[in-house]
Design a protein around this motif. Structure first.
Motif, PDB file in Angstrom:
ATOM      1  N   HIS A 263       0.794  -1.691   0.801  1.00 26.20           N
ATOM      2  CA  HIS A 263      -0.078  -0.365   0.111  1.00 26.20           C
ATOM      3  C   HIS A 263       0.904   1.561  -0.235  1.00 26.20           C
ATOM      4  O   HIS A 263       0.663   1.909  -0.837  1.00 26.20           O
ATOM      5  CB  HIS A 263      -1.403  -0.078   1.230  1.00 26.20           C
ATOM      6  N   LEU A 264       1.631   1.316   1.043  1.00 30.39           N
ATOM      7  CA  LEU A 264       2.942   2.208   0.653  1.00 30.39           C
ATOM      8  C   LEU A 264       3.527   3.061  -0.428  1.00 30.39           C
ATOM      9  O   LEU A 264       3.581   4.090  -0.635  1.00 30.39           O
ATOM     10  CB  LEU A 264       3.674   2.230   1.946  1.00 30.39           C
ATOM     11  N   VAL A 267       1.013   4.316  -2.380  1.00 27.97           N
ATOM     12  CA  VAL A 267       1.332   5.767  -1.967  1.00 27.97           C
ATOM     13  C   VAL A 267       2.378   7.034  -2.764  1.00 27.97           C
ATOM     14  O   VAL A 267       2.731   8.067  -2.116  1.00 27.97           O
ATOM     15  CB  VAL A 267       1.617   6.222  -0.555  1.00 27.97           C
ATOM     16  N   ARG A 271       3.296  10.049  -4.751  1.00 27.42           N
ATOM     17  CA  ARG A 271       4.364  11.481  -4.236  1.00 27.42           C
ATOM     18  C   ARG A 271       5.006  11.500  -5.330  1.00 27.42           C
ATOM     19  O   ARG A 271       5.001  13.276  -5.550  1.00 27.42           O
ATOM     20  CB  ARG A 271       4.221  11.171  -2.473  1.00 27.42           C
TER      21      ARG A 271
ATOM     22  N   ASP B 661      -1.591  10.560   9.098  1.00 26.13           N
ATOM     23  CA  ASP B 661      -1.734  10.945   7.596  1.00 26.13           C
ATOM     24  C   ASP B 661      -2.411   9.571   7.633  1.00 26.13           C
ATOM     25  O   ASP B 661      -1.902   8.249   7.572  1.00 26.13           O
ATOM     26  CB  ASP B 661      -0.324  10.802   7.207  1.00 26.13           C
ATOM     27  N   ASP B 663      -3.060   8.161   4.368  1.00 27.62           N
ATOM     28  CA  ASP B 663      -2.565   8.070   3.838  1.00 27.62           C
ATOM     29  C   ASP B 663      -1.697   6.412   3.451  1.00 27.62           C
ATOM     30  O   ASP B 663      -1.280   5.871   3.595  1.00 27.62           O
ATOM     31  CB  ASP B 663      -1.950   8.730   2.299  1.00 27.62           C
ATOM     32  N   THR B 664      -0.449   7.050   4.926  1.00 30.51           N
ATOM     33  CA  THR B 664       0.186   6.079   5.414  1.00 30.51           C
ATOM     34  C   THR B 664       0.178   5.005   6.521  1.00 30.51           C
ATOM     35  O   THR B 664       0.575   4.304   6.971  1.00 30.51           O
ATOM     36  CB  THR B 664       1.718   7.005   5.162  1.00 30.51           C
ATOM     37  N   PHE B 666       1.129   7.064   9.050  1.00 28.99           N
ATOM     38  CA  PHE B 666       2.156   7.406  10.559  1.00 28.99           C
ATOM     39  C   PHE B 666       1.483   8.589  10.889  1.00 28.99           C
ATOM     40  O   PHE B 666       0.670   9.114  10.249  1.00 28.99           O
ATOM     41  CB  PHE B 666       2.988   8.155   9.267  1.00 28.99           C
ATOM     42  N   LEU B 792      -3.738   1.832   9.807  1.00 25.87           N
ATOM     43  CA  LEU B 792      -4.253   1.410   7.824  1.00 25.87           C
ATOM     44  C   LEU B 792      -5.176   0.858   8.592  1.00 25.87           C
ATOM     45  O   LEU B 792      -6.120   0.432   7.163  1.00 25.87           O
ATOM     46  CB  LEU B 792      -2.857   0.841   7.319  1.00 25.87           C
TER      47      LEU B 792
END
Lengths: 280, 798
Positions: A263-264, A267, A271, B661, B663-664, B666, B792
């Protein structure tokens, strides 16, 4: 946590270093020692001989020649981080190096050491893949140049053979249309990344060409995501993110599951793609 | 960093001339520590000293069928290779139980495993050599044959009838169980308009000290005396245990503890390898040094937390909490740790859940089970982060459920500030707390309304910030109720001896110890103030069982509150003695004299009468000039133990502001606040830094620290590269505020401050993350550490 006994020799010249390495198949090259010395102390590495190349000044220079920038293997991360030549000619590295560990480690750790160790979560191997760098190796039979794409063979495995010393890295000076991007996600500042991405491309028409996406922390070595590169070149970011499922095979460990890494990676690609698009 | 301004003393008895109470004076040991002139155990080298390294079990559970030592014994520099069976002839085993924890049981533990290794990392053989490196080389030559046994690793199944029993003589894997019921919980839940039920999980972690555990043991056969240099929190406790298990009298053992590089509760326990080092010194009749390296620290320093708590809260629509219920399960490794036991943390969870609130209806069960992992025991804020996270997690989930502001829900349920003395639902007794004053303080300190407005504005821009709170209570200044009544020879009282030297300076020997936290400063401040000298005229001695009063040492936030009071009283007593001597010299009334800034003065107008140096000169060198029959006493000793309450509870509230965040997964910590009430603040800077340091360890638990084991009982991240301690770049600015409610149990009025930060930090952060994610429909997070995986998953993104 004391190292097993080992012999130590300080190389007087590159030839001397190669001769010393040639005489002891399990010898290790000591450069900055930032990974090797802990490995010795934990007895994860028990070489009979350490060949110290820190005295070989000719390996500690950054120079521009023949359309390339050449970075000597002994150039410290901190030296590269501050280098105006690198900032100008290989800005991807200037962007990436602050992410390598902490200042004290960057003061001592070397550019060549990081490449030769080939840690799968390290920044510089991925940067070299993204930049299409050439790695200069000197051994008993002389010098040879290995393309970054051919250099990293597996987990801590490289094209370096016994008796070989990594001597320099050469990166072609980019044209004005070149674009770069870099991002990584680490749980704490300075840790090895859960996932990282070094990227390069060329602005072409309204889109990007020659896209090189090099992920790290998501496999046994820094890895090009070739299907994603193609999708990005065709201007389809969503397809590029989807293609990572094919390009990458992330692992689970104590820091993150494979699903999280996967998933990361998506992301990060979004970016970094924005960086490639926006950088001028 | 913000420093709380020096505050004026608030108790008249403390309002002495040149008072140091409430002042951020620099620590007297600062120069020594910062110039590298401290003396840690690693710095100690004795003649004929040898070094021990241990062969450690690679298996979580294995029978030791054979240990072949021939090759190791012949290796370079090796002095001895000693097995568990051989060392068992020198030192008796121990069992970590206490009688006041009803039914707690454990098995005998030896300094080196005999026949069976019960966790990965347990020492199975010792190699003593000229240097540590040679000892490690020879360790590789020791051949141990193991028969692997089935490891018990999952606490959830440890009590199943089909699970192997680790110690068959104990009949099951249950170490300790406690049940508690108060009020009418069923009725409470029946009255509730909303019931929230969830399961909280707390990762196993450890306290990573800057200085690893270290010990040098020196048996002198000529004196029949053992001298042990040890980085410990409790020298007298260790003196007793070394003597007991070596078959010596206590007076035959001297424990010396100089500088210690951080403890956090890690260094208040009996460690098999340290006991083995002491036994080896006696066996081999020479000094032996053991300094744990990081790899062995991770598999032998006690771990902590690792609780699974099923928890339930009932609340009415108008925001009245009607009942709490918990079921706690914790796995503590194969042995209950000696002598404090591994039952205390779960016991504390039962004691503390719901503690800040008036709700009388409470049902709790805690079970502590054996497993084949490293041992668990008391670490900073024992049980508190679990109880606080559970209570405060439930409170904020309830607030969200009924649509009430989380601070408002607390306002409606916290014990009122004028309701003391009070008793909590678990039976704990509170002398005087200040929950509402602390809540009001933090509300304005953090500009809560402003932050909520900012949060809402940013939410519109896709930025997800959260605000979370954790009100807490914290056990400090323990009486004998903690250990003594359970039969452990751990002193609850502490003493201080103050002596006037021949030039008018003071020397104070105290039973509490310095771990780097500033004990020496606090003791010096108490003595200097009580007696009346400038701080630099007080020298403090800690950590020497031959030369300091018998005492408990440093744990459970007791050094300032208990050791400080003893020092205060000793200083006062010596002042009276010195004034008596001065009065006889001056032919004055001692009641009309005082000591100020090192000079005898008239009490009413401060006029200088005679210097302390002059009093000392006369007393020591010209006692012939004193009136006949007058004997000056220039040494005074006083002891102190809290008697009014079993513990001096402190209280406070923490708040976390962070950004997720989404998305991550974090989490970025933006700011942290803590308002706490530790009673009289002796040294504001030291208190604030204790709070901050405690919070940082709580942040570690919330986001980073986790001892990850696989199902075979192997620790997967036992290095500083893989075990993530909290580091500076990820830390938020931490603002600390105080409400001061002195304990009336002592004249000083000081309660402990060392653990409150850790108690509330992780719960506050968990609540803030849930506050940030709630509008996104995320599943509430009820586990720590909150890794990207956890966040997540809550967001349903993986």
């Amino acid at each position: 946590m004391k190292p097993a006994p080992f012999a130590y020799a300080k190389a007087r010249s590159l030839d001397h270093a190669i001769a010393l390495l040639d005489g002891a198949p399990d010898a290790r090259v000591l450069a900055g020692g930032q990974s090797l010395v802990p490995a010795l102390n934990m007895r994860l590495s028990t070489p009979s001989l350490l060949v110290d190349i820190n005295g070989l000044r000719e390996l500690g220079e950054i120079s521009r020649r023949n359309g390339h920038i050449e970075i000597g293997a002994l150039v410290r991360h901190a030296q590269a981080e501050r280098s105006s030549a690198i900032a100008q000619l290989a800005p991807l590295l200037t962007q990436a190096i602050p992410h390598i560990a902490h200042p004290a480690i960057r003061n001592r750790g070397t550019f060549g050491g990081s490449i030769a160790l080939a840690d799968p979560a390290a920044e510089l191997p991925a940067c070299l893949l993204a930049l299409g760098a050439e790695i200069e190796v000197t051994g008993r039979t002389g010098r040879r140049s290995v393309a970054a794409d051919e250099f990293f063979k597996g987990l801590f495995e490289t094209a370096l053979g016994p008796g070989d010393v990594l001597t320099a890295i050469r990166i072609a000076v980019p044209g004005s249309a070149a674009r770069f991007g870099f991002a990584e996600l680490a749980r704490r500042h300075g840790d090895y990344a859960l996932v990282g991405l070094a990227a390069a491309g060329t602005v072409h028409g309204g889109g990007l060409a020659d896209v090189r996406l090099a992920f790290f922390g998501v496999g046994d070595r820094a890895t090009r995501a070739r299907q994603a590169e193609a999708a990005l070149e065709s201007g389809n970011l969503d397809a590029a993110v989807a293609a990572l499922q094919h390009d990458l095979s992330p692992h689970s460990d104590v820091h993150a599951s494979a699903a999280t890494r996967s998933h990361l990676a998506g992301v990060l690609l979004r970016r970094v793609a924005a960086q490639l698009d926006s950088s001028t | 960093m913000k420093r709380t301004p020096d505050v004026a003393p608030i108790v008249t008895a403390l309002d002495r001339p040149n008072s140091y109470i409430g002042r951020s004076v620099p620590r007297p040991n600062l120069a020594r520590l910062t110039q590298g002139r401290a003396q840690y155990v690693s710095d100690i080298t004795l003649p004929r000293m040898a070094h021990v390294a241990f062969v450690r079990s690679p298996h979580a559970h294995a029978r030791i069928s054979k240990i072949e030592t021939t090759a190791a014994k012949q290796a370079a520099g090796v002095i001895a290779v000693v097995t568990g069976a051989e060392l068992a002839k020198v030192m008796t085993p121990w069992v970590g139980v206490l009688t006041h924890l009803k039914g707690i049981k454990s098995a005998p533990q030896h300094p080196i495993a005999v026949e069976r290794a019960c966790w990965q990392g347990e020492a199975v053989c010792a190699v003593v050599a000229r240097t540590r490196a040679l000892a490690e080389d020879a360790c590789e030559l020791v051949e141990v044959s193991y028969e692997e046994l089935t490891p018990v690793t999952d606490a959830e199944t440890a009590l199943d009838p089909t699970t192997q029993v680790i110690h068959p003589e104990l009949e099951d894997n249950l170490t300790f169980e406690r049940k508690h019921e108060a009020g009418a919980p069923d009725q409470g839940f029946a009255q509730a308009d909303a019931i929230i039920e969830t399961t909280f999980r707390f990762g196993r972690h450890t306290g990573v000290t800057n200085e690893a555990r270290s010990i040098v043991a020196d048996w002198n056969p000529g004196e029949q005396r053992l001298t042990v240099y040890q980085g410990t929190q409790a020298p007298h406790m260790m003196q007793n245990l070394f003597a007991k298990h070596l078959g010596l009298e206590e007076h035959q053992v001297r424990v010396l503890t100089k500088d210690v590089g951080g403890s956090f509760g890690i260094k208040v326990h009996t460690y098999a390898d340290e006991m083995a080092t002491v036994a080896l010194a006696k066996l081999l009749r020479r000094p032996i040094k053991f300094v744990a390296d990081r790899l062995e620290s991770f598999v032998t320093d006690i771990h902590a937390r690792d609780h699974r708590v099923k928890a339930k809260i009932g609340v009415t629509r108008d925001g009245t909490i009607t009942a709490f219920e918990i079921d706690d399960l914790t796995g503590i490794g194969p042995y209950s740790v000696y002598p404090r036991t591994s039952g205390i943390e779960a016991n504390q969870v039962v004691n503390l859940v719901g503690g800040p609130y008036t709700c009388p209806n409470y049902r709790a069960r805690a079970r502590v089970v054996f497993q084949n992992k490293n041992v668990m025991c008391q670490y900073r804020a024992v049980g508190h982060p679990i109880a606080t996270s559970v209570t405060e997690g439930l409170v904020e989930l309830a607030a969200a459920q009924i649509g009430l502001d989380p601070l408002e829900l607390r306002r409606r349920n916290l014990i009122p500030d004028d309701a003391y003395p009070a008793t909590g639902a678990s039976g704990i007794k509170f002398e005087a707390l200040s929950h509402h004053a602390c809540l009001a303080h933090i509300d304005s300190m953090m500009n809560y309304a402003g932050l909520r407005a900012e949060q809402a504005r940013l939410r519109g821009q896709g930025v997800h910030r959260g605000i979370g709170f954790a009100a807490f209570i914290e056990v400090t200044n323990p009486s004998a109720a903690f250990y003594g009544i359970g039969g452990a020879r751990i002193s609850a009282q502490d003493g201080a001896t103050v002596r006037l030297d021949a030039t008018g300076a003071l020397f104070c020997a105290t039973g509490v110890t310095e771990q780097g936290q500033g004990t020496e400063a606090v003791i010096a401040q108490c003595v200097a103030t009580a007696f009346g000298v400038p701080l630099e005229r007080v020298r403090v001695l800690t950590g020497d069982t031959d030369n300091v009063p018998y005492g408990g040492g440093t744990w459970a936030s007791r050094a300032a509150g208990i050791g400080g009071e003893a020092a205060w009283q000793a200083g006062k007593a010596l002042r009276a003695n010195v004034l008596a001597a001065a009065a006889s010299i001056l032919q004055a009334d001692p009641k009309k004299l005082d000591i100020s800034n090192g000079v005898i003065v008239d009490a009413d107008n401060g006029r200088e009468r005679i210097g302390l140096d002059e009093v000392a000169r006369v007393v020591y060198f010209r006692p012939d000039t004193l009136p006949p029959g007058f004997q000056a006493e220039m040494v005074a000793t006083r002891h102190y133990v809290p008697r009014g309450y079993p513990f001096a509870f402190t209280n406070g509230i923490q708040a976390s502001y962070l950004e997720v965040d989404t998305d991550t997964g974090f989490i970025k910590l933006l700011k942290h606040w803590c308002v706490e009430d530790c009673g009289t603040v002796i040294n504001p800077q030291l208190v604030d830094e204790q709070i901050r340091g405690g919070i940082v360890q709580g942040i570690g638990a919330a986001l980073f620290e986790h001892c990850v084991y696989d199902e075979r009982g192997q620790l997967l991240n036992g290095t500083m590269a893989d075990y993530l301690v909290p580091m500076a770049p990820e830390m938020p600015d931490i603002e600390v505020g105080h409400v001061v409610t002195p304990t009336a149990d002592s004249e000083l009025g000081a309660k402990g401050a060392g653990e409150a930060g850790t108690a509330g930090a992780s719960g506050g952060i968990m609540n803030a993350v849930n506050d940030a994610l709630r509008p996104l429909g995320a599943t509430p997070i009820t586990e720590i550490p909150m890794t990207p995986d956890v966040v997540l998953r809550a967001l349903n993104k993986i």
